[in-house]
Design a protein around this motif. Structure first.
Motif, PDB file in Angstrom:
ATOM      1  N   ILE A   1      22.307  31.924  60.447  1.00 40.90           N
ATOM      2  CA  ILE A   1      23.081  31.515  59.651  1.00 40.90           C
ATOM      3  C   ILE A   1      23.617  31.294  59.035  1.00 40.90           C
ATOM      4  CG2 ILE A   1      22.044  31.152  56.765  1.00 40.90           C
ATOM      5  CD1 ILE A   1      19.579  33.072  58.572  1.00 40.90           C
ATOM      6  N   SER A   2      24.044  29.615  58.289  1.00 45.17           N
ATOM      7  CA  SER A   2      25.764  29.548  57.376  1.00 45.17           C
ATOM      8  C   SER A   2      25.566  30.042  55.902  1.00 45.17           C
ATOM      9  CB  SER A   2      26.109  27.980  57.468  1.00 45.17           C
ATOM     10  OG  SER A   2      27.043  27.658  56.775  1.00 45.17           O
TER      11      SER A   2
ATOM     12  N   GLU B   1      21.140  41.943  55.928  1.00 42.79           N
ATOM     13  CA  GLU B   1      22.246  42.541  54.982  1.00 42.79           C
ATOM     14  C   GLU B   1      23.241  41.117  55.232  1.00 42.79           C
ATOM     15  OE1 GLU B   1      22.879  45.426  53.149  1.00 42.79           O
ATOM     16  OE2 GLU B   1      21.219  45.575  53.784  1.00 42.79           O
ATOM     17  N   PHE B   2      23.803  40.621  55.972  1.00 41.52           N
ATOM     18  CA  PHE B   2      24.129  38.934  55.747  1.00 41.52           C
ATOM     19  C   PHE B   2      23.952  38.423  54.580  1.00 41.52           C
ATOM     20  CE2 PHE B   2      24.478  34.919  56.794  1.00 41.52           C
ATOM     21  CZ  PHE B   2      25.901  35.164  56.612  1.00 41.52           C
ATOM     22  N   ILE B   3      22.631  37.717  54.416  1.00 47.72           N
ATOM     23  CA  ILE B   3      21.753  37.008  53.145  1.00 47.72           C
ATOM     24  C   ILE B   3      21.731  37.985  52.763  1.00 47.72           C
ATOM     25  CG2 ILE B   3      19.700  36.667  52.537  1.00 47.72           C
ATOM     26  CD1 ILE B   3      18.412  36.450  55.661  1.00 47.72           C
ATOM     27  N   LEU B   4      21.703  39.014  52.324  1.00 43.90           N
ATOM     28  CA  LEU B   4      21.763  39.797  50.840  1.00 43.90           C
ATOM     29  C   LEU B   4      23.026  40.037  50.483  1.00 43.90           C
ATOM     30  CD1 LEU B   4      19.762  41.815  49.958  1.00 43.90           C
ATOM     31  CD2 LEU B   4      21.067  44.123  50.626  1.00 43.90           C
ATOM     32  N   ASP B   5      24.283  40.434  51.125  1.00 51.77           N
ATOM     33  CA  ASP B   5      25.669  40.089  50.548  1.00 51.77           C
ATOM     34  C   ASP B   5      26.024  38.461  49.969  1.00 51.77           C
ATOM     35  OD1 ASP B   5      25.972  42.301  51.638  1.00 51.77           O
ATOM     36  OD2 ASP B   5      26.442  42.327  53.345  1.00 51.77           O
ATOM     37  N   VAL B   6      25.454  37.090  50.870  1.00 45.59           N
ATOM     38  CA  VAL B   6      25.416  36.154  50.023  1.00 45.59           C
ATOM     39  C   VAL B   6      25.409  35.933  48.886  1.00 45.59           C
ATOM     40  CG1 VAL B   6      25.840  34.045  50.739  1.00 45.59           C
ATOM     41  CG2 VAL B   6      26.247  34.932  52.667  1.00 45.59           C
ATOM     42  N   ILE B   7      24.269  36.109  48.373  1.00 49.73           N
ATOM     43  CA  ILE B   7      22.817  35.754  47.283  1.00 49.73           C
ATOM     44  C   ILE B   7      24.171  36.347  46.490  1.00 49.73           C
ATOM     45  CG2 ILE B   7      20.910  35.807  46.540  1.00 49.73           C
ATOM     46  CD1 ILE B   7      19.849  35.198  49.249  1.00 49.73           C
ATOM     47  N   LYS B   8      24.132  37.648  46.927  1.00 50.34           N
ATOM     48  CA  LYS B   8      24.726  38.983  45.790  1.00 50.34           C
ATOM     49  C   LYS B   8      26.012  38.340  45.246  1.00 50.34           C
ATOM     50  CE  LYS B   8      22.634  43.236  46.602  1.00 50.34           C
ATOM     51  NZ  LYS B   8      22.727  44.879  46.998  1.00 50.34           N
ATOM     52  N   ASP B   9      27.123  37.928  46.242  1.00 48.64           N
ATOM     53  CA  ASP B   9      28.183  37.434  46.096  1.00 48.64           C
ATOM     54  C   ASP B   9      28.700  36.132  45.276  1.00 48.64           C
ATOM     55  OD1 ASP B   9      29.150  39.923  47.697  1.00 48.64           O
ATOM     56  OD2 ASP B   9      30.088  38.674  49.124  1.00 48.64           O
TER      57      ASP B   9
ATOM     58  N   PHE C   1       6.807  31.211  42.673  1.00 50.90           N
ATOM     59  CA  PHE C   1       8.133  31.071  43.783  1.00 50.90           C
ATOM     60  C   PHE C   1       8.125  30.312  44.709  1.00 50.90           C
ATOM     61  CE2 PHE C   1       4.270  33.043  45.082  1.00 50.90           C
ATOM     62  CZ  PHE C   1       4.055  32.245  46.626  1.00 50.90           C
ATOM     63  N   LYS C   2       9.530  30.526  45.020  1.00 48.55           N
ATOM     64  CA  LYS C   2       9.529  29.553  45.613  1.00 48.55           C
ATOM     65  C   LYS C   2      10.276  30.005  46.923  1.00 48.55           C
ATOM     66  CE  LYS C   2      12.156  25.845  47.582  1.00 48.55           C
ATOM     67  NZ  LYS C   2      11.399  24.679  47.537  1.00 48.55           N
ATOM     68  N   VAL C   3      10.528  29.111  48.354  1.00 49.18           N
ATOM     69  CA  VAL C   3      10.149  29.289  49.744  1.00 49.18           C
ATOM     70  C   VAL C   3      11.905  28.545  50.038  1.00 49.18           C
ATOM     71  CG1 VAL C   3       9.480  30.712  51.706  1.00 49.18           C
ATOM     72  CG2 VAL C   3       7.624  30.361  49.650  1.00 49.18           C
ATOM     73  N   ILE C   4      12.379  29.264  51.113  1.00 43.05           N
ATOM     74  CA  ILE C   4      13.321  29.341  52.017  1.00 43.05           C
ATOM     75  C   ILE C   4      12.762  30.402  53.063  1.00 43.05           C
ATOM     76  CG2 ILE C   4      15.111  29.449  52.589  1.00 43.05           C
ATOM     77  CD1 ILE C   4      16.500  29.720  49.532  1.00 43.05           C
ATOM     78  N   PHE C   5      12.377  29.491  54.129  1.00 41.29           N
ATOM     79  CA  PHE C   5      12.157  29.760  55.706  1.00 41.29           C
ATOM     80  C   PHE C   5      13.804  29.943  56.341  1.00 41.29           C
ATOM     81  CE2 PHE C   5       8.116  27.871  54.603  1.00 41.29           C
ATOM     82  CZ  PHE C   5       7.376  28.813  54.983  1.00 41.29           C
ATOM     83  N   ILE C   6      13.467  31.042  57.161  1.00 40.12           N
ATOM     84  CA  ILE C   6      14.887  30.988  58.746  1.00 40.12           C
ATOM     85  C   ILE C   6      14.138  31.157  59.313  1.00 40.12           C
ATOM     86  CG2 ILE C   6      16.599  31.893  57.328  1.00 40.12           C
ATOM     87  CD1 ILE C   6      15.866  35.159  57.391  1.00 40.12           C
TER      88      ILE C   6
END
Length: 254
Positions: free
Chosen positions: A105-106, A14-22, A77-82
């Motif tokens: 994650i920052s 949810e954190f990742i989702l919110d940061v990208i959406k915002d 597609f492009k990939v970001i690993f966490i």
């Protein structure tokens, strides 16, 4: 642009989702908690960006990506690993010029990684990055192997064997790579960035302005405070790095 987030921890997802959406109104986000769900979503939305945990309940994202690349004719597609920790895949990720984020994650780092991904999508270097990543991952899993790195210049993404690099030198916020062929490659990253990327592969920061592939050092002249490389280049050694070089040489050679 569609983004697929694959993360088993609901709060992190949810954190990742919110940061990208915002911060990226042009990106539509979808999320999955495991690889099975991710595979179903991938077929439906055809994402241009994947944000994936390295380890998931039903497997590794690396295997998921390998399966995808074998099934489709072109990488779109492009990939970001966490990941919560540095594991066997991180070195391969670094050398392929792909992005990865360590947990927690920052938001700033996530935004920066997404921006870089958007730039890469525009420059069409996705396949080069993934191909190099899988190559290096395979070399990591075998006892020995020749590592490769992606170096992005203004015009191209160059895939090089590590042994082709003699040294790298600082040029303000750019880095010049001196190779065993052709003109130097000028890359828009500072030398410090490659010091961190290549340090585990036998490169040593012998001077503030120089990062040397120690496999190409033929002589360390303590009197002249320099190292001589196999291509004839003489690289200065700073006072603070003298002991580091000797420790490296004593450790590597009998």
């Amino acid at each position: 642009m569609n983004c697929l987030i694959v993360e088993d921890n609901p709060a992190t997802r949810e954190f990742i989702l919110d940061v990208i959406k915002d911060n990226f109104s042009e990106i539509s986000c979808f999320s999955a908690g495991d690889l099975g769900e991710a595979e179903n979503l991938f077929v439906k939305i055809h994402p241009e960006l994947l944000v994936m945990d390295v380890n998931l309940p039903d497997g590794k994202s690396v295997d998921f990506l390998s399966k995808l690349c074998n099934q489709i004719s072109a990488v779109h597609f492009k990939v970001i690993f966490i990941t919560a920790f540095s594991d066997y895949a991180i070195d391969a990720i670094r050398l392929s010029a792909m992005d990865f984020l360590l947990k927690p994650i920052s938001p700033v780092e996530l935004i920066g990684a997404v921006n870089k991904s958007i730039d890469s999508l525009k420059k069409d270097v996705r396949y080069t990055e993934l191909e190099t990543f899988f190559y290096n991952l395979g070399q990591n899993q075998s006892a020995m192997g020749e590592k490769k790195i992606v170096l992005k210049t203004a015009e191209n993404a160059h895939v090089l064997s590590i042994k082709q690099i003699y040294y790298a030198s600082a040029d303000n916020n750019y880095t010049a790579f001196i190779l065993d062929y052709g003109e130097p490659l000028i890359v828009s990253q500072p030398l410090k960035y490659y010091d961190e990327k290549l340090g585990f592969l036998g490169f040593l920061r012998v001077h503030q302005s120089y990062l040397v592939n120690m496999d190409h050092v033929s002589l360390y002249d303590k009197r002249k405070e320099s190292v001589l490389l196999t291509n004839g280049s003489q690289i200065p050694v700073s006072q603070s790095k003298k002991s580091t070089i000797m420790k490296f040489l004593n450790k590597q050679y009998l």
